[in-house]
Design an enzyme around this catalytic site. Structure first.
Site, PDB file in Angstrom:
ATOM      1  CG  ASN A 271      -6.027   4.557   4.043  1.00 41.42           C
ATOM      2  OD1 ASN A 271      -5.641   5.732   4.050  1.00 41.42           O
ATOM      3  ND2 ASN A 271      -6.028   3.814   2.954  1.00 41.42           N
TER       4      ASN A 271
ATOM      5  CD  GLU B 299      -0.373   1.169   5.794  1.00 37.48           C
ATOM      6  OE1 GLU B 299      -0.593   1.851   6.797  1.00 37.48           O
ATOM      7  OE2 GLU B 299      -1.286   0.790   5.029  1.00 37.48           O
TER       8      GLU B 299
ATOM      9  CG  HIS C  65      -1.880   1.110   1.277  1.00 39.38           C
ATOM     10  ND1 HIS C  65      -2.205   1.760   2.440  1.00 39.38           N
ATOM     11  CD2 HIS C  65      -2.549   1.759   0.290  1.00 39.38           C
ATOM     12  CE1 HIS C  65      -3.045   2.741   2.165  1.00 39.38           C
ATOM     13  NE2 HIS C  65      -3.263   2.763   0.876  1.00 39.38           N
TER      14      HIS C  65
HETATM   15  N1  3HC Z   1       5.970  14.713  -8.191  1.00 36.67           N
HETATM   16  C1  3HC Z   1       6.929  15.656  -8.088  1.00 36.67           C
HETATM   17  N2  3HC Z   1       6.750  16.820  -7.425  1.00 36.67           N
HETATM   18  C2  3HC Z   1       5.553  17.016  -6.837  1.00 36.67           C
HETATM   19  C3  3HC Z   1       4.505  16.055  -6.891  1.00 36.67           C
HETATM   20  C4  3HC Z   1       4.752  14.872  -7.614  1.00 36.67           C
HETATM   21  N3  3HC Z   1       3.821  13.936  -7.743  1.00 36.67           N
HETATM   22  N4  3HC Z   1       3.442  16.546  -6.221  1.00 36.67           N
HETATM   23  C5  3HC Z   1       3.793  17.768  -5.736  1.00 36.67           C
HETATM   24  N5  3HC Z   1       5.042  18.042  -6.129  1.00 36.67           N
HETATM   25  C6  3HC Z   1       5.819  19.269  -5.875  1.00 36.67           C
HETATM   26  C7  3HC Z   1       4.949  20.516  -5.845  1.00 36.67           C
HETATM   27  O1  3HC Z   1       4.583  20.930  -7.138  1.00 36.67           O
HETATM   28  C8  3HC Z   1       5.841  21.493  -5.128  1.00 36.67           C
HETATM   29  O2  3HC Z   1       6.718  22.047  -6.091  1.00 36.67           O
HETATM   30  P1  3HC Z   1       7.117  23.616  -6.071  1.00 36.67           P
HETATM   31  O3  3HC Z   1       8.037  23.722  -4.878  1.00 36.67           O
HETATM   32  O4  3HC Z   1       7.843  23.816  -7.372  1.00 36.67           O
HETATM   33  O5  3HC Z   1       5.869  24.403  -5.943  1.00 36.67           O
HETATM   34  C9  3HC Z   1       6.651  20.590  -4.185  1.00 36.67           C
HETATM   35  O6  3HC Z   1       6.388  19.221  -4.589  1.00 36.67           O
HETATM   36  C10 3HC Z   1       6.320  20.702  -2.717  1.00 36.67           C
HETATM   37  O7  3HC Z   1       4.972  20.967  -2.536  1.00 36.67           O
HETATM   38  P2  3HC Z   1       4.485  21.968  -1.425  1.00 36.67           P
HETATM   39  O8  3HC Z   1       5.164  23.264  -1.505  1.00 36.67           O
HETATM   40  O9  3HC Z   1       3.008  21.995  -1.508  1.00 36.67           O
HETATM   41  O10 3HC Z   1       5.101  21.372  -0.105  1.00 36.67           O
HETATM   42  P3  3HC Z   1       4.824  20.269   0.928  1.00 36.67           P
HETATM   43  O11 3HC Z   1       6.041  20.373   1.745  1.00 36.67           O
HETATM   44  O12 3HC Z   1       3.529  20.411   1.651  1.00 36.67           O
HETATM   45  O13 3HC Z   1       4.859  18.821   0.213  1.00 36.67           O
HETATM   46  C11 3HC Z   1       3.316  16.991   0.058  1.00 36.67           C
HETATM   47  C12 3HC Z   1       3.804  18.317  -0.539  1.00 36.67           C
HETATM   48  C13 3HC Z   1       4.473  15.964   0.058  1.00 36.67           C
HETATM   49  C14 3HC Z   1       2.190  16.480  -0.822  1.00 36.67           C
HETATM   50  C15 3HC Z   1       2.876  17.258   1.532  1.00 36.67           C
HETATM   51  O14 3HC Z   1       1.940  18.289   1.568  1.00 36.67           O
HETATM   52  C16 3HC Z   1       2.260  16.042   2.200  1.00 36.67           C
HETATM   53  O15 3HC Z   1       2.943  15.163   2.711  1.00 36.67           O
HETATM   54  N6  3HC Z   1       0.918  16.005   2.248  1.00 36.67           N
HETATM   55  C17 3HC Z   1       0.192  14.897   2.878  1.00 36.67           C
HETATM   56  C18 3HC Z   1       0.003  13.823   1.890  1.00 36.67           C
HETATM   57  C19 3HC Z   1      -0.626  12.600   2.507  1.00 36.67           C
HETATM   58  O16 3HC Z   1      -1.050  12.566   3.648  1.00 36.67           O
HETATM   59  N7  3HC Z   1      -0.712  11.537   1.709  1.00 36.67           N
HETATM   60  C20 3HC Z   1      -1.340  10.291   2.120  1.00 36.67           C
HETATM   61  C21 3HC Z   1      -2.822  10.304   1.883  1.00 36.67           C
HETATM   62  S1  3HC Z   1      -3.560   8.769   2.304  1.00 36.67           S
HETATM   63  C22 3HC Z   1      -3.228   7.780   1.000  1.00 36.67           C
HETATM   64  O17 3HC Z   1      -2.659   8.155   0.017  1.00 36.67           O
HETATM   65  C23 3HC Z   1      -3.695   6.386   1.118  1.00 36.67           C
HETATM   66  C24 3HC Z   1      -4.775   6.069   0.155  1.00 36.67           C
HETATM   67  O18 3HC Z   1      -5.045   4.662   0.259  1.00 36.67           O
HETATM   68  C25 3HC Z   1      -6.071   6.843   0.392  1.00 36.67           C
END
Ligand code: 3HC
Length: 379
Positions: free
Chosen positions: A192, A153, A141
């Site tokens: 989750n 996971e 996961h």
């Molecule tokens: N690939 C490359 N770069 C990416 C990207 C990707 N897929 N997605 C975002 N970025 C880039 C952004 O464009 C941004 O670039 P920039 O600096 O040029 O603007 C950079 O990464 C950083 O983004 P932010 O400035 O918004 O900074 P953050 O420090 O907040 O990092 C994040 C972004 C890693 C998404 C962070 O916000 C985060 O960890 N969010 C929580 C995500 C989370 O909880 N995920 C799990 C959800 S549950 C799940 O997925 C399970 C499923 O089963 C439901």
């Protein structure tokens, strides 16, 4: 067995990201979906992501080209799976759809091929029973975005061979990710089980406290140390994913979350979050976009209900030995970006106060809020 060729089934948010990180680790990847238009969109997103990584000097332009060339998008299931050592299924979270996909896979690949499901919530043993190879079936996961989130996971089912768990754990490490073993095949696994119920609880908090989503989200970000607010994260994950995961979890375990009707309302209206331009919030387009959250807004909200529900589910995981406390902390840090450990947040906010708050909610709104024994034991 050496894993060289990977097939990813489903090219959505998770599928395209898993294909990308596998290609970046040097694997040859067949990315399969049912329609060329989904594949075109997926390849566009992979290119966007690789460009972002190039801009940030994490990879070179030459690397990006090489990684793209490691991925073959295709609609043909037979060619996609023929040579696969590992098939990662990442189709939408719908048991009947997954059943259909596993039915179609029968007889297409070698008997040594490992089947791994990226299911968000479905018990692995249930899924493995849809195939003739439960011993070669496992849960793997990833977290959105797979390109940036370090956690994976690994969930063995009842029949999974120990050697398959070892091989998959090594595979996850080869992607430069951190595996955490979910020791019990419970619905929602570790992360989750905490994340999805919070989306519903944030909605109940909205009804109860009549504040704005930005205020709740700011409090989640600045008081609970999440990188995003919870409504923001739900929009980013997709309300289709949240709704389907909630439905499947609720079907199997009535105590894990308290369904709020608004999630289904948004799902039915196709307001799925960032990918459709509207979900809880409204967005400019389909591109990555953030909500403006501030410490000032955070100061207007008491986060006890949201933290209480998270702490209750975290306590349930420990009480039922689904994972160790160290693995729980790693999973929340690397899977959701939480900067502070959950029981440290509980203690900072006052464990006794939190338990009293849950008892109040239990009295007014029902058993769902009953404080877990583990949580009570640490007061
Ligand atoms: N690939 C490359 N770069 C990416 C990207 C990707 N897929 N997605 C975002 N970025 C880039 C952004 O464009 C941004 O670039 P920039 O600096 O040029 O603007 C950079 O990464 C950083 O983004 P932010 O400035 O918004 O900074 P953050 O420090 O907040 O990092 C994040 C972004 C890693 C998404 C962070 O916000 C985060 O960890 N969010 C929580 C995500 C989370 O909880 N995920 C799990 C959800 S549950 C799940 O997925 C399970 C499923 O089963 C439901």
């Amino acid at each position: 067995m050496a894993i060289k060729n990977i097939t990813v089934l489903g090219s959505g948010i998770m599928g395209h990201g898993i294909a990308q990180v596998s290609a970046m680790a040097g694997y040859k990847v067949n990315l399969r979906d049912i329609d060329q238009k989904f594949l075109n969109k997926a390849m566009q997103k992979i290119k966007w992501s690789l460009e972002k990584l190039t801009e940030k000097s994490k990879i070179t332009k030459m690397d990006a080209e090489k990684y793209i060339n490691n991925i073959t998008p295709t609609v043909d299931l037979k060619t996609a799976t023929k040579e696969a050592d590992l098939i990662i299924e990442a189709v939408p979270e719908d048991f009947n759809l997954k059943k259909k996909v596993y039915g179609e896979l029968e007889g297409l690949s070698s008997e040594n091929t490992i089947f791994a499901s990226n299911t968000s919530t479905l018990p692995i043993s249930e899924l493995s029973s849809l195939t003739s190879r439960p011993q070669k079936f496992i849960g793997i996961h990833f977290f959105n975005p797979p390109q940036l989130m370090k956690l994976v996971e690994v969930i063995p089912g009842i029949g999974t061979d120990e050697i398959v768990t070892k091989e998959l754990t090594a595979f996850v490490k080869s992607l430069n990710k951190q595996p955490v073993i979910c020791k019990k095949d419970v619905s929602g696994f570790i992360v989750n089980r905490i994340f999805i119920p919070l989306v519903h609880e944030a909605l109940y908090s909205l009804d109860r406290d009549h504040v704005s989503m930005e205020i709740i989200d700011s409090a989640v970000k600045y008081k609970l140390d999440f990188p995003m607010g919870i409504f923001e994260l739900a929009d980013y994950t997709g309300l289709d994913v949240i709704y389907k995961a909630s439905f499947e979890m609720n079907l199997r375990d009535k105590n894990v979350l308290r369904m709020h009707p608004s999630v289904k309302v948004l799902f039915d209206k196709n307001e799925l979050g960032q990918k459709t331009g509207k979900g809880f919030y409204t967005y400019q387009g389909e591109n990555y976009e953030r909500i403006n959250l501030t410490p000032e807004k955070a100061s207007q909200y008491d986060i006890s209900s949201i933290l209480g529900v998270a702490a209750n589910n975290a306590s349930w995981l420990l009480e039922n030995e689904v994972c160790t406390k160290a693995d729980l902390d790693t999973a929340l840090k690397l899977g959701m970006g939480m900067k502070t450990e959950i029981f440290e947040l509980v203690s900072k906010n006052g464990t006794e106060k939190l338990v009293r708050h849950l008892l109040e909610l239990e009295k007014c709104e029902g058993d769902f809020y009953k404080p877990n024994d583990y949580l009570r034991s640490i007061v």
